[in-house]
Design an enzyme around this catalytic site. Structure first.
Site, short mmCIF file in Angstrom:
data_model
loop_
_atom_site.label_atom_id
_atom_site.label_comp_id
_atom_site.label_asym_id
_atom_site.label_seq_id
_atom_site.Cartn_x
_atom_site.Cartn_y
_atom_site.Cartn_z
N ILE A 131 0.84 -1.19 0.00
CA ILE A 131 0.00 0.00 0.00
C ILE A 131 0.88 1.24 0.00
O ILE A 131 1.71 1.42 0.89
CB ILE A 131 -0.93 0.02 1.23
CG1 ILE A 131 -1.83 -1.21 1.23
CG2 ILE A 131 -1.77 1.29 1.24
CD1 ILE A 131 -2.80 -1.30 0.09
N GLU A 250 -7.84 -1.69 7.81
CA GLU A 250 -6.45 -1.76 8.29
C GLU A 250 -6.37 -1.59 9.80
O GLU A 250 -5.54 -2.21 10.46
CB GLU A 250 -5.60 -0.69 7.60
CG GLU A 250 -4.16 -0.68 8.08
CD GLU A 250 -3.30 0.36 7.40
OE1 GLU A 250 -2.15 0.53 7.80
OE2 GLU A 250 -3.78 1.00 6.45
#
Length: 377
Positions: A131, A250
């Site tokens: 990411i 997350e």
């Protein structure tokens, strides 16, 4: 959870059976030498073979619909599997980001072609993701993105730099937050997400090596990288909405309070053996773990219902990462013997400790998220 929560009361008997199945599998693999338990294994334990072995049993891509090669199972089932993997200190980093963040984002925002091409590979643990959010000199200010992608014939031309990018040196793809319109001062407007091949021309991955000599983080530089038009995730300009949605996944998972849980089990065992001092603080740590287990489970249930869980996820992250640091300090304080498995786990955890409250957004930033969510600011 084994060692710490042997008597977890599952909301569904089927979940108890799943937990036992995963626990037995992990014990067998650990005893056979397939992996060595370690703290922070979801970040540092990279093994494509181990991730594939989980996928073969249906324990990767669990919440991906069967239409796209997944298992079509619920968030609560995934939660149970995740907890057991974390408690065991299993090497799951190779599929973690793809399963936790990339897959939900693709399901919600991805095109049909993206779903059909990427989700089956994620479910099989054959496609790993990194990411690309944080940038140099911006700290936790995601809206301060300076990476820019300009339209070209057939796609985008990407330039910029991302830092603290976990696993980029081993991953296949990276989701990059970049400005595709407007100026830096526009903040939340004009941001988009692009799916970029980490082996594409113009992509350079530079290691960020910790003081211990370990390499988990990276600086990723994009210089005139051509990104195909079909690799735009969602709609142009919707990047901020997508990123904030993604951060809920997350921040809410049990990895936010179980990164160092291996220490708690080892410390309890050492106290019983006389290799660590007894202290009521260990009981307090275990009680906090139980509380966070239930909080995180509630967030998983909210996600199962399709509800917004940004604020509860931020709460889990703040409380969880604080607990992780407290556990490291307690273990370091109480350990009498400085050799063996406990000492090795303490040494590894001490090195990782500074990052606990930083990754996924600093606790200071998340307290602001919580305050806004509660109408306090």
């Amino acid at each position: 959870m084994s060692l710490l929560m042997p008597s977890v009361v599952e909301p569904d008997p089927a979940l108890a059976g799943l937990r036992a199945e995963v626990r037995n599998f992990l014990a067998e693999r650990r005893d056979s030498g397939a992996f060595t338990p370690r703290v922070d294994a979801w970040l540092t334990g990279w093994s494509r073979d181990f991730s594939r072995s989980l996928a073969e049993r249906g324990w990767a891509g669990m919440t991906i619909p069967r239409t796209y090669g997944g298992r079509g199972r619920g968030f609560l089932e995934r939660f149970v599997v995740t907890e057991e993997l974390l408690v065991a200190g299993a090497p799951v980093a190779a599929h973690w980001v793809a399963d936790r963040q990339a897959a939900p984002s693709l399901l919600r925002f991805g095109s049909e072609d993206q779903k059909k091409s990427l989700l089956p590979a994620i479910a099989a643990a054959e496609c790993s993701f990194a990411i690309g959010m944080s940038e140099p000199d911006t700290g936790s200010d995601l809206a301060g993105v300076r990476s820019r992608a300009v339209p070209i014939d057939g796609g985008w031309l990407l330039n910029g730099t991302k830092v603290w990018t976990s696993g980029a040196h081993q991953a296949d793809l990276i989701v990059v937050l970049a400005r595709t319109s407007g100026s830096h001062g526009d903040r939340h407007r004009g941001l988009s997400q692009l799916i970029v091949d980490l082996r594409a021309p113009g992509v350079v991955v530079r290691p960020i090596v910790s003081m211990s000599g370990e390499h988990h983080f990276n600086e990723v530089v994009f210089t005139d990288v051509e990104v195909p038009e079909e690799n735009l995730l969602g709609h142009e300009g919707d990047g901020w909405l997508q990123v904030t949605s993604e951060l809920g996944f997350e921040r809410s998972g049990p990895e936010r309070f179980l990164s160092t849980v291996l220490l708690a089990g080892l410390l309890r065992r050492a106290v019983r053996a006389g290799d660590a001092d007894a202290d009521p603080a260990l009981g307090q740590i275990i009680a906090r773990l139980h509380g966070l287990h239930h909080m995180s489970l509630a967030v998983a249930a909210a996600l199962e219902r399709g509800e917004d869980a940004d604020v509860p996820a931020a709460m889990v992250k703040v409380l969880g990462t604080t607990l992780e640091g407290d556990l490291v300090e307690l273990a370091d304080l109480l350990a009498v013997r400085r050799d063996g498995e406990l000492a090795a786990a303490i040494a590894a955890a001490v090195v990782q400790r500074p990052g606990f409250t930083l990754r996924g957004g600093t606790n200071e930033i998340l307290r602001g998220v919580i305050a806004r969510g509660l109408g306090l600011r």
